[in-house]
Scaffold this motif. Sequence first.
Motif, short mmCIF file in Angstrom:
data_model
loop_
_atom_site.label_atom_id
_atom_site.label_comp_id
_atom_site.label_asym_id
_atom_site.label_seq_id
_atom_site.Cartn_x
_atom_site.Cartn_y
_atom_site.Cartn_z
N THR A 1 0.83 -1.20 0.00
CA THR A 1 0.00 0.00 0.00
C THR A 1 0.87 1.25 0.00
OG1 THR A 1 -0.12 -0.03 2.43
CG2 THR A 1 -1.86 -1.18 1.21
N VAL A 2 0.27 2.36 -0.38
CA VAL A 2 1.00 3.61 -0.48
C VAL A 2 1.32 4.17 0.90
CG1 VAL A 2 0.86 6.00 -1.28
CG2 VAL A 2 0.05 4.14 -2.74
N GLU A 3 0.35 4.10 1.82
CA GLU A 3 0.52 4.69 3.15
C GLU A 3 0.75 3.64 4.22
OE1 GLU A 3 -2.29 7.91 4.04
OE2 GLU A 3 -3.09 7.64 2.03
N LYS A 4 1.04 2.39 3.82
CA LYS A 4 1.31 1.30 4.75
C LYS A 4 0.16 1.12 5.75
CE LYS A 4 5.14 1.40 2.57
NZ LYS A 4 5.24 0.60 1.34
N LYS A 5 -1.04 1.28 5.29
CA LYS A 5 -2.23 1.06 6.10
C LYS A 5 -3.38 0.71 5.17
CE LYS A 5 -3.93 5.83 6.25
NZ LYS A 5 -5.21 5.55 5.57
N ILE A 6 -4.33 -0.05 5.71
CA ILE A 6 -5.50 -0.44 4.94
C ILE A 6 -6.57 -0.87 5.93
CG2 ILE A 6 -4.84 -2.86 4.70
CD1 ILE A 6 -5.94 -2.83 1.86
N SER A 7 -7.82 -0.72 5.55
CA SER A 7 -8.90 -1.10 6.46
C SER A 7 -9.04 -2.62 6.50
CB SER A 7 -10.22 -0.46 6.02
OG SER A 7 -10.64 -0.98 4.78
N LEU A 8 -9.49 -3.11 7.63
CA LEU A 8 -9.68 -4.55 7.81
C LEU A 8 -10.73 -5.08 6.85
CD1 LEU A 8 -8.84 -6.97 9.57
CD2 LEU A 8 -10.71 -6.39 11.10
N GLU A 9 -11.71 -4.26 6.53
CA GLU A 9 -12.77 -4.67 5.61
C GLU A 9 -12.24 -4.87 4.19
OE1 GLU A 9 -14.42 -3.04 9.18
OE2 GLU A 9 -12.95 -2.21 7.78
N GLU B 1 -21.87 -8.44 4.51
CA GLU B 1 -21.00 -9.46 3.93
C GLU B 1 -19.60 -9.38 4.52
OE1 GLU B 1 -19.30 -10.77 -0.46
OE2 GLU B 1 -20.75 -9.14 -0.24
N GLU B 2 -19.09 -8.13 4.71
CA GLU B 2 -17.74 -7.98 5.23
C GLU B 2 -17.68 -8.41 6.69
OE1 GLU B 2 -16.96 -3.96 4.45
OE2 GLU B 2 -16.27 -4.29 2.41
N ASN B 3 -18.73 -8.13 7.46
CA ASN B 3 -18.74 -8.56 8.86
C ASN B 3 -18.71 -10.08 8.96
OD1 ASN B 3 -18.74 -5.98 9.90
ND2 ASN B 3 -20.97 -5.84 9.94
N LYS B 4 -19.39 -10.76 8.02
CA LYS B 4 -19.35 -12.21 8.00
C LYS B 4 -17.95 -12.71 7.69
CE LYS B 4 -24.20 -12.76 6.61
NZ LYS B 4 -25.09 -13.24 5.55
N LEU B 5 -17.26 -12.00 6.78
CA LEU B 5 -15.91 -12.40 6.43
C LEU B 5 -14.97 -12.23 7.61
CD1 LEU B 5 -15.60 -10.84 2.87
CD2 LEU B 5 -15.85 -13.24 3.42
N ILE B 6 -15.14 -11.13 8.37
CA ILE B 6 -14.25 -10.86 9.50
C ILE B 6 -14.54 -11.81 10.65
CG2 ILE B 6 -13.53 -9.12 11.18
CD1 ILE B 6 -14.21 -7.03 9.09
N ASP B 7 -15.83 -12.00 10.95
CA ASP B 7 -16.22 -12.84 12.08
C ASP B 7 -16.06 -14.33 11.77
OD1 ASP B 7 -16.81 -10.58 13.43
OD2 ASP B 7 -18.94 -10.59 12.85
#
Length: 456
Positions: free
Chosen positions: A302-310, A450-456
């Motif tokens: 990544t450009v800023e060395k950060k990304i959202s968990l989603e 959908e993303e919450n299902k992926l994380i959980d």
Amino acid sequence: MHKIFRPLVQVSKSVSRSLHPPNLILFFVHDFSQSTSIPKKQQRVRDHGYDNYMEIEKKIRKVLKVQELILSQPNSMLSSARLDNLSRRLGFKQFEAGRFVLKFPHIFDVFEHPVQRILYCRLTRKALIQIQQENEAVMAQIDDSVTRLRKLLMLSNTKRLGLEHVRIAKREFGFPEDFEYSVILKHPEFFRLFEDKESKSKYIELVEKDPELGVCAIEKVREYEYREKGGDAENIRFSFIINFPPGFKTGKYYKIAIWKWQRLPYWSPYEDVSGYDMRSLEAQKRMEKRAVAMIHEILSLTVEKKISLERIAHFRITMNLPKKLKDFLLQHQGIFYISTRGNYGKLHTIFLREAYNKGELIEPNEVYLARRQLAKLITLRRLNTDHQFVYHRRESVSDRFDRVDLDQVKIGSEKSWNEVKIGDNEQGSDGSESDLESDGECCGVDEEDEENKLID
């Protein structure tokens, strides 16, 4: 990096020397195997340096969406009434957009129309220059974007990724707005774009794997640590840079567990592990450490060395990442930091700790520097706090925005606004307001579920 291991080695030696009787040694070995593993569930320890960084990022997300709205209008200006009407579709309440733009006088210029005698809003010259600088920085590193996309596809098991998943994360990876043409279709020797017959979804496929690109960023750090600083090869070979947040408590047995984990071998994220037997406990431990290296490599791209968990959750299946990503990352708070500032704690941003120092990127790039200019404009205070509106005399737009190419600034802004269905957001919370109201990031309810299902 070798500084990490010296106290751990000393702790293990001191513990073994203090137990002279043989029966005590046997008892210790039995207890040692039970208590020196990294706990599966840990409480998150806050690091205010990263949280303060995210406080500015929350405002940047809101400012960017209002900027896209203004740039999508004729003459790049918008009346106050129309701004209030359109901004409600983005999540603003009634009259909230007007109060919002007044908070940032260095970005939004509120003026009275000389003929209609109503309030209009447009971007200031400083804001237009910042947008132009960021667009130029992104277009100048197209070759780097091609390399990043190739490495990202090499991390996938099938060497392919969904076009929509990459499009959602294009800002994090520094891809231009028209990356489908400028990065993918313009380089057929590297990528192939096709549509799945069953799902009707588009996918990006890597044409050929390049072994020279299969070197992780952490491997280069280890090589530098060994060659330049003379670190111990045995300790560095499979280790990561660990820097725990302030206030994180590490006991004696926890340090021993970290020391053992640092020496644990693992397969490279770029290595194909489809033919390996994963039934043994040793193989499972290696795969867990491989997942840490996988997330580390994604953040390094990544450009800023950060990304959202989603965002990472979209790549979970194709990159063999664990289901409960948040709990998994909390086991390694010395490598990653998860910030929950934004969208009432439902938006999680992952930082690569080794890439930051005192809230700033250690090795900044041109895109990062251009984006930080917007953060500086946001933090600048109002010049005149006695008046709520500042009325400007009649002046030509060309004199106001001299040396700023408006056509170049609007490249991508109109495309991104037209591509997104108004009212459908990219990410958000279940049944809650969007990011413009809750200081989070816009998203649709269906996609968030959908993303919450992926994380959980």
